[in-house]
Design a protein around this motif. Structure first.
Motif, PDB file in Angstrom:
ATOM      1  N   GLU A  83      -1.485 -18.406 -14.492  1.00 44.98           N
ATOM      2  CA  GLU A  83      -0.683 -17.040 -14.352  1.00 44.98           C
ATOM      3  C   GLU A  83      -1.287 -16.368 -13.030  1.00 44.98           C
ATOM      4  O   GLU A  83      -2.308 -16.486 -12.552  1.00 44.98           O
ATOM      5  N   THR A  84      -0.226 -15.567 -12.427  1.00 43.90           N
ATOM      6  CA  THR A  84      -0.530 -14.759 -11.455  1.00 43.90           C
ATOM      7  C   THR A  84      -1.277 -13.586 -11.789  1.00 43.90           C
ATOM      8  O   THR A  84      -0.941 -12.962 -12.695  1.00 43.90           O
ATOM      9  N   VAL A  85      -2.191 -13.414 -11.070  1.00 40.37           N
ATOM     10  CA  VAL A  85      -3.087 -11.823 -11.153  1.00 40.37           C
ATOM     11  C   VAL A  85      -2.413 -11.014 -10.588  1.00 40.37           C
ATOM     12  O   VAL A  85      -2.245 -11.154  -9.158  1.00 40.37           O
ATOM     13  N   HIS A  86      -1.985  -9.986 -11.346  1.00 40.18           N
ATOM     14  CA  HIS A  86      -1.552  -8.670 -10.639  1.00 40.18           C
ATOM     15  C   HIS A  86      -2.639  -7.389 -10.914  1.00 40.18           C
ATOM     16  O   HIS A  86      -3.297  -7.304 -11.830  1.00 40.18           O
ATOM     17  N   ALA A  87      -2.647  -6.723  -9.537  1.00 40.56           N
ATOM     18  CA  ALA A  87      -3.691  -5.565  -9.638  1.00 40.56           C
ATOM     19  C   ALA A  87      -3.398  -4.574  -8.666  1.00 40.56           C
ATOM     20  O   ALA A  87      -2.782  -4.703  -7.860  1.00 40.56           O
ATOM     21  N   THR A  88      -3.840  -3.377  -9.243  1.00 41.78           N
ATOM     22  CA  THR A  88      -3.891  -2.323  -8.455  1.00 41.78           C
ATOM     23  C   THR A  88      -4.933  -1.540  -8.255  1.00 41.78           C
ATOM     24  O   THR A  88      -5.661  -1.006  -9.246  1.00 41.78           O
ATOM     25  N   VAL A  89      -5.590  -1.299  -6.923  1.00 37.74           N
ATOM     26  CA  VAL A  89      -6.825  -0.430  -6.938  1.00 37.74           C
ATOM     27  C   VAL A  89      -6.589   0.618  -6.137  1.00 37.74           C
ATOM     28  O   VAL A  89      -5.564   0.727  -5.507  1.00 37.74           O
ATOM     29  N   THR A  90      -7.423   1.673  -6.069  1.00 38.01           N
ATOM     30  CA  THR A  90      -7.143   2.783  -5.382  1.00 38.01           C
ATOM     31  C   THR A  90      -8.409   3.151  -4.461  1.00 38.01           C
ATOM     32  O   THR A  90      -9.513   2.693  -4.693  1.00 38.01           O
ATOM     33  N   PHE A  91      -7.876   3.751  -3.247  1.00 37.18           N
ATOM     34  CA  PHE A  91      -9.006   3.916  -2.481  1.00 37.18           C
ATOM     35  C   PHE A  91      -8.621   5.266  -1.607  1.00 37.18           C
ATOM     36  O   PHE A  91      -7.412   5.687  -1.740  1.00 37.18           O
ATOM     37  N   SER A  92      -9.906   5.682  -0.920  1.00 37.34           N
ATOM     38  CA  SER A  92      -9.419   7.047  -0.241  1.00 37.34           C
ATOM     39  C   SER A  92      -9.579   6.696   1.261  1.00 37.34           C
ATOM     40  O   SER A  92     -10.480   6.070   1.954  1.00 37.34           O
ATOM     41  N   ALA A  93      -8.425   7.212   2.040  1.00 37.90           N
ATOM     42  CA  ALA A  93      -8.489   7.224   3.421  1.00 37.90           C
ATOM     43  C   ALA A  93      -8.847   8.421   4.176  1.00 37.90           C
ATOM     44  O   ALA A  93      -8.598   9.505   3.784  1.00 37.90           O
ATOM     45  N   ALA A  94      -9.792   8.216   5.117  1.00 37.67           N
ATOM     46  CA  ALA A  94     -10.373   9.322   5.867  1.00 37.67           C
ATOM     47  C   ALA A  94      -9.869   9.267   7.198  1.00 37.67           C
ATOM     48  O   ALA A  94      -9.966   8.125   8.052  1.00 37.67           O
ATOM     49  N   GLN A  95      -9.451  10.304   8.054  1.00 40.26           N
ATOM     50  CA  GLN A  95      -9.143  10.262   9.361  1.00 40.26           C
ATOM     51  C   GLN A  95      -9.133  11.626   9.979  1.00 40.26           C
ATOM     52  O   GLN A  95      -8.938  12.525   9.365  1.00 40.26           O
TER      53      GLN A  95
ATOM     54  N   ALA B 210       0.951  -1.219  -0.064  1.00 46.77           N
ATOM     55  CA  ALA B 210      -0.108  -0.067   0.042  1.00 46.77           C
ATOM     56  C   ALA B 210       0.755   1.365   0.036  1.00 46.77           C
ATOM     57  O   ALA B 210       2.137   1.191   0.614  1.00 46.77           O
ATOM     58  N   ASP B 211       0.544   2.324  -0.780  1.00 49.05           N
ATOM     59  CA  ASP B 211       1.345   3.321  -0.790  1.00 49.05           C
ATOM     60  C   ASP B 211       0.477   4.560  -1.229  1.00 49.05           C
ATOM     61  O   ASP B 211      -0.584   4.289  -1.952  1.00 49.05           O
ATOM     62  N   MET B 212       0.947   5.768  -1.056  1.00 45.64           N
ATOM     63  CA  MET B 212       0.085   6.893  -1.514  1.00 45.64           C
ATOM     64  C   MET B 212       0.343   7.393  -2.863  1.00 45.64           C
ATOM     65  O   MET B 212       0.270   8.799  -2.968  1.00 45.64           O
ATOM     66  N   ALA B 213       0.733   6.551  -3.938  1.00 49.24           N
ATOM     67  CA  ALA B 213       1.090   7.335  -5.077  1.00 49.24           C
ATOM     68  C   ALA B 213      -0.036   7.985  -5.705  1.00 49.24           C
ATOM     69  O   ALA B 213       0.223   9.041  -6.522  1.00 49.24           O
ATOM     70  N   PRO B 214      -1.431   7.636  -5.471  1.00 46.47           N
ATOM     71  CA  PRO B 214      -2.429   8.174  -6.077  1.00 46.47           C
ATOM     72  C   PRO B 214      -2.525   9.932  -5.446  1.00 46.47           C
ATOM     73  O   PRO B 214      -2.999  10.677  -6.199  1.00 46.47           O
ATOM     74  N   ALA B 215      -1.709  10.166  -4.511  1.00 57.69           N
ATOM     75  CA  ALA B 215      -1.675  11.358  -3.920  1.00 57.69           C
ATOM     76  C   ALA B 215      -0.265  11.935  -4.080  1.00 57.69           C
ATOM     77  O   ALA B 215      -0.014  13.190  -3.610  1.00 57.69           O
ATOM     78  N   GLY B 216       0.429  11.748  -5.016  1.00 57.75           N
ATOM     79  CA  GLY B 216       1.708  12.017  -5.299  1.00 57.75           C
ATOM     80  C   GLY B 216       2.914  11.693  -4.347  1.00 57.75           C
ATOM     81  O   GLY B 216       3.780  12.464  -4.472  1.00 57.75           O
ATOM     82  N   MET B 217       2.496  10.733  -3.425  1.00 55.29           N
ATOM     83  CA  MET B 217       3.356  10.218  -2.318  1.00 55.29           C
ATOM     84  C   MET B 217       3.852   8.706  -2.616  1.00 55.29           C
ATOM     85  O   MET B 217       3.498   7.960  -1.530  1.00 55.29           O
ATOM     86  N   PRO B 218       4.437   8.617  -3.675  1.00 51.72           N
ATOM     87  CA  PRO B 218       4.742   7.017  -3.896  1.00 51.72           C
ATOM     88  C   PRO B 218       5.636   6.236  -2.741  1.00 51.72           C
ATOM     89  O   PRO B 218       5.634   5.022  -2.572  1.00 51.72           O
ATOM     90  N   THR B 219       6.224   7.008  -2.177  1.00 53.76           N
ATOM     91  CA  THR B 219       7.389   6.573  -1.196  1.00 53.76           C
ATOM     92  C   THR B 219       6.758   6.401   0.422  1.00 53.76           C
ATOM     93  O   THR B 219       6.999   5.853   1.211  1.00 53.76           O
TER      94      THR B 219
ATOM     95  N   MET C 202      -1.845   8.616   6.759  1.00 53.83           N
ATOM     96  CA  MET C 202      -2.471   9.845   6.252  1.00 53.83           C
ATOM     97  C   MET C 202      -3.550   9.932   5.463  1.00 53.83           C
ATOM     98  O   MET C 202      -3.758   9.036   4.800  1.00 53.83           O
ATOM     99  N   ALA C 203      -4.406  10.827   5.696  1.00 51.40           N
ATOM    100  CA  ALA C 203      -5.787  10.742   4.666  1.00 51.40           C
ATOM    101  C   ALA C 203      -5.416  11.119   3.385  1.00 51.40           C
ATOM    102  O   ALA C 203      -4.512  11.765   2.958  1.00 51.40           O
ATOM    103  N   GLY C 204      -6.266  10.712   2.532  1.00 47.61           N
ATOM    104  CA  GLY C 204      -6.122  11.022   0.989  1.00 47.61           C
ATOM    105  C   GLY C 204      -6.141   9.710   0.244  1.00 47.61           C
ATOM    106  O   GLY C 204      -6.366   8.591   0.700  1.00 47.61           O
ATOM    107  N   GLY C 205      -5.366   9.846  -1.226  1.00 46.60           N
ATOM    108  CA  GLY C 205      -5.524   8.635  -1.988  1.00 46.60           C
ATOM    109  C   GLY C 205      -4.513   7.743  -1.692  1.00 46.60           C
ATOM    110  O   GLY C 205      -3.295   7.894  -1.552  1.00 46.60           O
TER     111      GLY C 205
END
Ligand SMILES: [Cu+2]
Length: 120
Positions: A108-120, A58-67, A91-94
């Motif tokens: 075959e292995t299934v690879h996937a990336t989903v995005t969600f929003s964290a609220a706190q 899990a990372d915050m790549a959708p919010a521009g914080m991939p690290t 942290m709250a955000g994407g």
């Protein structure tokens, strides 16, 4: 003579036939988010039970914080075909949840990336 170009649907299942979809992302205490996913066999839109998710990230790549990463802990799922994880969302955000899974009977292995929003 031409041979039929179309092969029977489903004869050659591939990892791309499967998709993880976000069912819900709910706050589960301070800086924690409970994420429920559904694994779907796309050609017939059926839920896929008993897949083994063996890699998560899990990372915050959708919010521009991939690290900025968060630990992911698998939880018992409530329904067949759904997969539940508790993510340390500091942290709250994407957020993005990246998974690798093995589906029963699928080579075959299934690879996937989903995005969600964290609220706190
Ligand atoms: Cu962040």
């Amino acid at each position: 003579m031409l041979t039929p170009a179309l092969l029977a649907t489903g004869a050659f299942a591939a990892a791309s036939d499967y998709r993880f979809e976000v069912v819900s992302a709910r706050p589960a205490g301070p800086h924690k988010t409970d994420v429920t996913l559904r694994l779907v066999h796309v050609p017939d839109n059926k839920p896929v039970p008993d897949a083994v998710v063996f890699q998560t990230k899990a990372d915050m790549a959708p919010a521009g914080m991939p690290t900025m990463t968060g630990a992911v802990a698998p939880q018992a799922a409530q329904q067949p075909g759904t997969y539940r994880f508790q993510v340390d969302t500091g942290m709250a955000g994407g957020w993005a949840l990246t998974l690798a899974a093995k589906v029963q009977g699928e080579a075959e292995t299934v690879h996937a990336t989903v995005t969600f929003s964290a609220a706190q």
